[in-house]
Structure formats: structure tokens, C-alpha cells
Enzyme design. Sequence first.
Site, PDB file in Angstrom:
ATOM      1  N   ARG A 198       0.801  -1.223   0.000  1.00 24.06           N
ATOM      2  CA  ARG A 198       0.000   0.000   0.000  1.00 24.06           C
ATOM      3  C   ARG A 198       0.839   1.281   0.000  1.00 24.06           C
ATOM      4  NH1 ARG A 198      -2.775  -3.128  -2.178  1.00 24.06           N
ATOM      5  NH2 ARG A 198      -4.712  -3.988  -1.334  1.00 24.06           N
ATOM      6  N   ASP A 227      -6.572  -1.066   4.902  1.00 22.94           N
ATOM      7  CA  ASP A 227      -5.976  -0.393   3.752  1.00 22.94           C
ATOM      8  C   ASP A 227      -6.303   1.097   3.682  1.00 22.94           C
ATOM      9  OD1 ASP A 227      -4.603  -2.559   2.867  1.00 22.94           O
ATOM     10  OD2 ASP A 227      -6.056  -3.147   1.343  1.00 22.94           O
TER      11      ASP A 227
END
Length: 503
Positions: A198, A227
Site C-alpha cells: 500500500r 488499507d
Amino acid sequence: MAQLQAVPSVSSPKISSHFHNRLGAPVFGDNICFLKNSISQLKVRAISNAISGAPVIHQSRSQRHFAQNPASQSMLSEKDVSAGIPSSTTDAHGSQKGSGLRGKLNKVVLAYSGGLDTSVIVPWLRVNYGCDVVCFTADVGQGVMEMDGLEKKAKDSGACQLVVKDLKEEFVKDYIFPCLRAGAIYERKYLLGTSMARPVIAKAMVDVAKEVGADAVAHGCTGKGNDQVRFELTFFALNPDLKVVAPWREWEITGREDAIEYAKKHNVPVPVSKKSIYSRDRNLWHLSHEGDILEDPANEPKKDMYMMSVDPEDAPDRPEYLEIGIVSGIPVSLNGREFSPAALLTKLNEIGGENGIGRIDMVENRLVGMKSRGVYETPGGTILFAAVQELESLTLDRESIQEKDRIALKYAELVYAGRWFDPLRKAMDAFMKEITETTTGSVTLKLYKGSVTVVARKSPYSLYREDISSFENGEIYNQADAAGFIRLYGLPTRVRAMLEKGI
């Protein structure tokens, strides 16, 4: 050869618009896009169409890809009107003027996969924020199938541009290998596959936002997961001026059926691929599986769920031996042959997968507070962790290895929580780099039906001395010295016992 002038040159990894040849295969150049066609050549200029600002291709009639509509410089297309996008005027460059239902943004860079959710986000952003949408896709090793046809999907959804960056080498070299060197494992099992991906994607989004002049970024993460935090903490750290839009925390869409209806209403082609019953995330390091029967921790995963590795029961009946070369805590070679970081990991994924290596089934604590059950496949990563940690047994002294293990827990926690760019993680990384400076050598491993066994290790910086460790007496270690050592070392224990017995 097509020439692209729409975006200025940037540092590696290079940025390129995404097109396809006649067979539908994407073709990339460094700062240009090559359109392979045997009939004639296409010339791409840096001018924008009505809504998007996407490059216009000047071409022969037989090679039409997409073209500028002169009338679109002064009005929105009928498709936009029918899709419910707020009426607005455009300037000479085709940029929209006016605001959406929730406010006004100029241009938004959207993390884009081409699936249903992100396809629906494109018109939703335009309707709600009256903005141009630049779709961004990062290639972190998720596979060719997930990259195919993205430019058309993005344009059909209403995006003005698709930007693709190949981040595989950067991902492995600057994110995966530092975590490997640190020994970062979250809650005893998880090798941080999604957590490491990420920040590299979000960093690239910040770069693209600067390149295309965007004032906002957007992602398709839900409000329940980790996330959203990982993306947004990276945005905050690298460009706090960027506005962040998270549609899943704003819109009324609650599930797949709602998303399909929204797509139909706004003339967005619904992806025709079969919807997986599992929620999956794949990159060069791992493949994760969540959802369906896995939501009950009591259920055993189905055999056909796995995609990167064979069932250990079906793996070859003969063991396979590998030698991993390591320099200062970083893997560099396989069986004496040097590879780039991404190429080395790719090769080990293949070998590990064939031998059923790297399957993890765990219940973990999400950052947002809930527990979740996930199954992870990390074949190459499992092999590399075994090799690097084993070599440290030769090159690190007792105090160093204990302190490194202690810090590794916090390091993993920071990465899991999306705090990659925090000063603390950077400082810890400096420690890990220093402490593993002499972790150089090679480790030989045996792979057999899901297991990884270390069979040999060697290093020019080994602290192991056979002349000291053998059972024979030597000049450096005199066994008689142990008696005095034990008396001193055991003195607190002896004093406590004397007190209890009244001595």
C-alpha cells in the site's frame, strides 16, 4: 512509432499512458507509448479532449482508436448528461467548470483496478465533485490478467486518462527487502504482503497527482479495513495538501447489487468476469484470501482456493535443494546466479509454489479493532525469511539478535498500521541496516511437501568457531573456568534459597 507528449519526463519508474495493440496486449515505452500496427503509424499529441484532457490520436481512417469531437470543447457529451453528471461549461482545454453534488474538485487521481467497485467510483466522483478523474494503476506483480484492457475500461467508465507505473522492482527492493532484513512478522505469522504494497502504491499516486496537476486522491478501500489507513497515512506524510476522497465512507452503495445498478444508471460497462467468492489481494510477495467460508475460523480452507501453491500432499515426492546468497541481510542470488530483486522473488515463488511452501491460515487483529481470518500464500517470501534468519544465527551475537527480535515486533506493527513513512520506522530501519552489515553468506535449504528445512549455512563473518565449540579443551576456552562462572552467575539464586531456608 507513436510519440507521446502529454506528460513530462519523470524519474524512474517511468510513467506512460496505457494503450493496446491489435491483439489487446498493452505495450509500454519509457515516456512514450508504442502502438503496434502494420498499416501505418499513429501520432499522439499533448492536447485534451472535452472531458478528459486525454491525448488525441491523429491517424488514418482505418486505424481509429479515439478522436477529439470539436463540439465537445464547449459542452458535455450526451453520455455525460444521461449519466447524471452535473451540467457545466468547459474551458479551451476541456476542463469542467462548476461543482458536483458534494462540492468541487478539479482533478482526482483514483487508485484503479478495473473491477466493479473502482469502475463505479469514476462516475461517482464526477457526479459528486464535478471533477476530471485520472485512473492510476500500479503494477506490483498482481498478474497480466488483471492489467489487460484497463485503458478501455477506464475510458468507458468516464476517466480522462489512465496512468500505469511498473513498481515491481521498487516494491521488492525498497519495501519488501527492508522488512525481510528487519525480520518483520505481524502477530507471529503474517509476512505483511498487503501492508508493504500500500505505501508504494500511495507514494506513486502522490507523484502522479503532482504530474497531472490533481488536487485530490481517491481510493476504493472500505471503512472496515486496514488499507484505508495505509493509503491515507501515506498521503498525509507525503503531501498533506491533497484532499482525500473515500467513496465507501460517503456513498449509499452497500453491496455488489447496488454497485451494478449504479453502473447501469451511469452507462458504465459492468465487468463481465466471474465474481470470486473470496476477497483476494495479490502482488509479487503474496496472495491473500478472505471471505466466504473463511469467515468462520472453524472451517478448513477448500483445496481449490489456493492459486500460488500446490497442496503439500500433491507436491513432488523428491526434495528440492536451494542455495540463497545474501549480502548484508539482503538476498541477491539463487544457486550461485544473481538476480534483480523482483526476478529473484518471482523465481522463488515458482519453486516454492511447486513444493507447497508458504501457506498460512491465521486470525489477526485488524488495526480498526476487529479480528479477521485470512489465508495467505507466500512461497518465495517464506523461503527468504528462513534463509535470512538462519544466516543471522552465525553472524549476530546474543545481545544483538535479542534486541533485533524485540525491535522487529514494533517494526512489523508500524508497517501493518500504515506508518511506513514515520520517523520511527526509518530510524529502526537504520538500526536494522547497521546491525546486519555483516550478515553475508549463503544458506542451503531443503524444500519438501510444504516444509522448509535449513541444511547448511556459511559466512565469512561467522562468529561460530569450531575450535571453541568442540568438546575438546583448547587454549581459548578452559572448561574448568565454568565452575567460577556458574557460582557468580547463580549467586542471586543461591542467596534467595539461603533466605528461604534461614541460612
